[in-house]
Design an enzyme around this catalytic site. Structure first.
Site, PDB file in Angstrom:
ATOM      1  N   TYR A 151       1.206  -1.028   0.375  1.00  0.00           N
ATOM      2  CA  TYR A 151      -0.078  -0.304  -0.143  1.00  0.00           C
ATOM      3  C   TYR A 151       0.847   1.350  -0.085  1.00  0.00           C
ATOM      4  O   TYR A 151       2.112   1.468   0.532  1.00  0.00           O
ATOM      5  CB  TYR A 151      -0.840  -0.125   1.282  1.00  0.00           C
ATOM      6  CG  TYR A 151      -0.385  -0.086   2.576  1.00  0.00           C
ATOM      7  CD1 TYR A 151       0.018   0.927   2.933  1.00  0.00           C
ATOM      8  CD2 TYR A 151      -0.415  -1.018   2.909  1.00  0.00           C
ATOM      9  CE1 TYR A 151       0.324   1.039   4.337  1.00  0.00           C
ATOM     10  CE2 TYR A 151       0.630  -1.595   4.435  1.00  0.00           C
ATOM     11  CZ  TYR A 151       0.727  -0.044   5.151  1.00  0.00           C
ATOM     12  OH  TYR A 151       1.675  -0.035   5.931  1.00  0.00           O
ATOM     13  N   PRO A 152       0.336   2.209  -0.883  1.00  0.00           N
ATOM     14  CA  PRO A 152       1.063   3.721  -0.521  1.00  0.00           C
ATOM     15  C   PRO A 152       0.609   4.330   0.225  1.00  0.00           C
ATOM     16  O   PRO A 152      -0.410   4.284   1.426  1.00  0.00           O
ATOM     17  CB  PRO A 152       0.857   4.389  -1.666  1.00  0.00           C
ATOM     18  CG  PRO A 152      -0.965   3.742  -1.997  1.00  0.00           C
ATOM     19  CD  PRO A 152      -0.666   2.104  -1.615  1.00  0.00           C
ATOM     20  N   MET A 153       1.474   4.786   0.733  1.00  0.00           N
ATOM     21  CA  MET A 153       0.938   6.303   1.671  1.00  0.00           C
ATOM     22  C   MET A 153       1.343   7.371   2.281  1.00  0.00           C
ATOM     23  O   MET A 153       2.822   7.358   0.597  1.00  0.00           O
ATOM     24  CB  MET A 153       0.859   5.437   3.464  1.00  0.00           C
ATOM     25  CG  MET A 153       2.826   5.406   4.043  1.00  0.00           C
ATOM     26  SD  MET A 153       3.385   4.793   5.144  1.00  0.00           S
ATOM     27  CE  MET A 153       2.562   6.840   6.250  1.00  0.00           C
ATOM     28  N   LYS A 155       2.660  11.424   4.928  1.00  0.00           N
ATOM     29  CA  LYS A 155       2.083  12.190   6.006  1.00  0.00           C
ATOM     30  C   LYS A 155       1.051  13.751   5.871  1.00  0.00           C
ATOM     31  O   LYS A 155       1.610  14.086   4.474  1.00  0.00           O
ATOM     32  CB  LYS A 155       3.300  12.536   6.665  1.00  0.00           C
ATOM     33  CG  LYS A 155       4.287  11.575   6.675  1.00  0.00           C
ATOM     34  CD  LYS A 155       3.508  10.791   7.975  1.00  0.00           C
ATOM     35  CE  LYS A 155       4.520   9.757   8.884  1.00  0.00           C
ATOM     36  NZ  LYS A 155       3.768   9.277   9.544  1.00  0.00           N
ATOM     37  N   HIS A 178       6.794   4.523  16.459  1.00  0.00           N
ATOM     38  CA  HIS A 178       5.742   3.478  14.914  1.00  0.00           C
ATOM     39  C   HIS A 178       7.303   2.655  15.813  1.00  0.00           C
ATOM     40  O   HIS A 178       6.675   1.442  15.351  1.00  0.00           O
ATOM     41  CB  HIS A 178       6.071   4.455  14.473  1.00  0.00           C
ATOM     42  CG  HIS A 178       5.380   3.626  12.704  1.00  0.00           C
ATOM     43  ND1 HIS A 178       4.306   3.502  13.305  1.00  0.00           N
ATOM     44  CD2 HIS A 178       5.930   3.607  12.012  1.00  0.00           C
ATOM     45  CE1 HIS A 178       3.866   3.285  12.597  1.00  0.00           C
ATOM     46  NE2 HIS A 178       4.972   3.451  11.130  1.00  0.00           N
ATOM     47  N   GLN A 191       8.806  -6.154   6.129  1.00  0.00           N
ATOM     48  CA  GLN A 191       8.245  -4.834   7.010  1.00  0.00           C
ATOM     49  C   GLN A 191       9.267  -3.968   5.604  1.00  0.00           C
ATOM     50  O   GLN A 191      11.014  -4.218   5.837  1.00  0.00           O
ATOM     51  CB  GLN A 191       8.331  -4.009   7.210  1.00  0.00           C
ATOM     52  CG  GLN A 191       7.393  -2.448   6.978  1.00  0.00           C
ATOM     53  CD  GLN A 191       6.815  -1.933   8.034  1.00  0.00           C
ATOM     54  OE1 GLN A 191       5.763  -1.930   8.384  1.00  0.00           O
ATOM     55  NE2 GLN A 191       7.460  -1.221   8.972  1.00  0.00           N
TER      56      GLN A 191
END
Length: 255
Positions: A151-153, A155, A178, A191
């Site tokens: 998935y892309p993300m 901020k 995090h 990851q």
């Protein structure tokens, strides 16, 4: 102006979501695609193929190489086949700018009330761990797993929640917390976070590898409560797929 780390980059990474034609030509195109992947795949050109759950496409093809031109040529050759690229994501492996520096770690160790030889040993061990960490982040050799989630993300840059208006120290604190949460899934989830700022509409791509779909679901759910995500995270479409050799996939579902 606050001092920040220079971002180190390693491999160029392509995610292609591909659909094959239906009907009589499906077998021929799948054979051509398999031959093309076999041609490119090597120690210096990693390729992962996966069968996608759901409607969006047939196959997710992830490739990693040191030379962006090699990735580009691979994509051009795929485009010559009678198939459809439904979506794509281009990015690069990188070290986080929030990674603890040697200077920061040495300052922390020097404050400890232990003999100097013990401090020296602690620093040697830390440097050895960081060398492994840097290699795995920049030049990963992805181990075999059963599933991949991509998935892309980005901020947020909103008036009430602008990540880039925060100080470097505040951003680093959020990201280290995090990372602490993510390490709880060590051994269950691999990851890989890749940088895409200026390369796509998103800032990062996240690839999660696991032998358990439940573990993938759980880590994404837990991360939603982490402040870095809850306050400042924006997420795109999630693609979930079963990693499989295309010879096996297309022989099983042969028209």
């Amino acid at each position: 102006m606050e001092e920040q780390l220079e971002t180190k980059t390693g491999l160029f990474v392509s995610h292609l979501m591909v659909s094959l034609p239906s009907g009589a030509s499906r077998h021929d195109v799948s054979t051509e695609l398999i031959a093309l992947i076999d041609k490119y795949r090597s120690k210096d050109f990693q390729i992962i193929t996966a069968s996608v759950f759901g409607y969006e496409c047939d196959v997710l093809i992830m490739s990693l190489a040191k030379d962006a031109n090699d990735v580009w040529q691979f994509e051009q050759d795929i485009k010559k086949l009678e198939l459809t690229i439904e979506d794509s994501f281009f990015s690069v492996t990188e070290l986080s700018e929030y990674t603890t520096t040697e200077q920061e770690e040495r300052a922390r160790v020097e404050q400890l009330e232990v003999p100097q030889d013990e401090k020296d040993s602690m620093m040697e061990q830390w440097l050895a761990r960081m060398a492994i960490y840097e290699k795995n982040r920049l030049f990963p050799e992805l181990p075999p797993k059963e599933y991949i989630c991509f998935y892309p993300m980005s901020k947020k840059r909103e008036a009430h929640a602008n990540w880039y208006a925060l100080s470097f120290e505040d951003r680093a604190k959020y990201m280290r917390n995090h990372g602490t949460l993510g390490r709880k899934y060590s051994g269950k989830i691999l990851q890989l976070i890749t940088g895409a700022t200026g390369l796509t509409d998103w800032e990062w791509g996240v690839s999660l590898f696991s032998d358990s779909l439940v573990d993938i679901k759980d880590i994404v759910y837990d991360m939603r409560f982490d402040e870095a995500s809850a306050l400042y995270g924006e997420f795109g479409h999630f693609t979930i797929a079963k990693i499989i050799d295309l010879n096996k996939l297309f022989s099983k579902f042969k028209e």
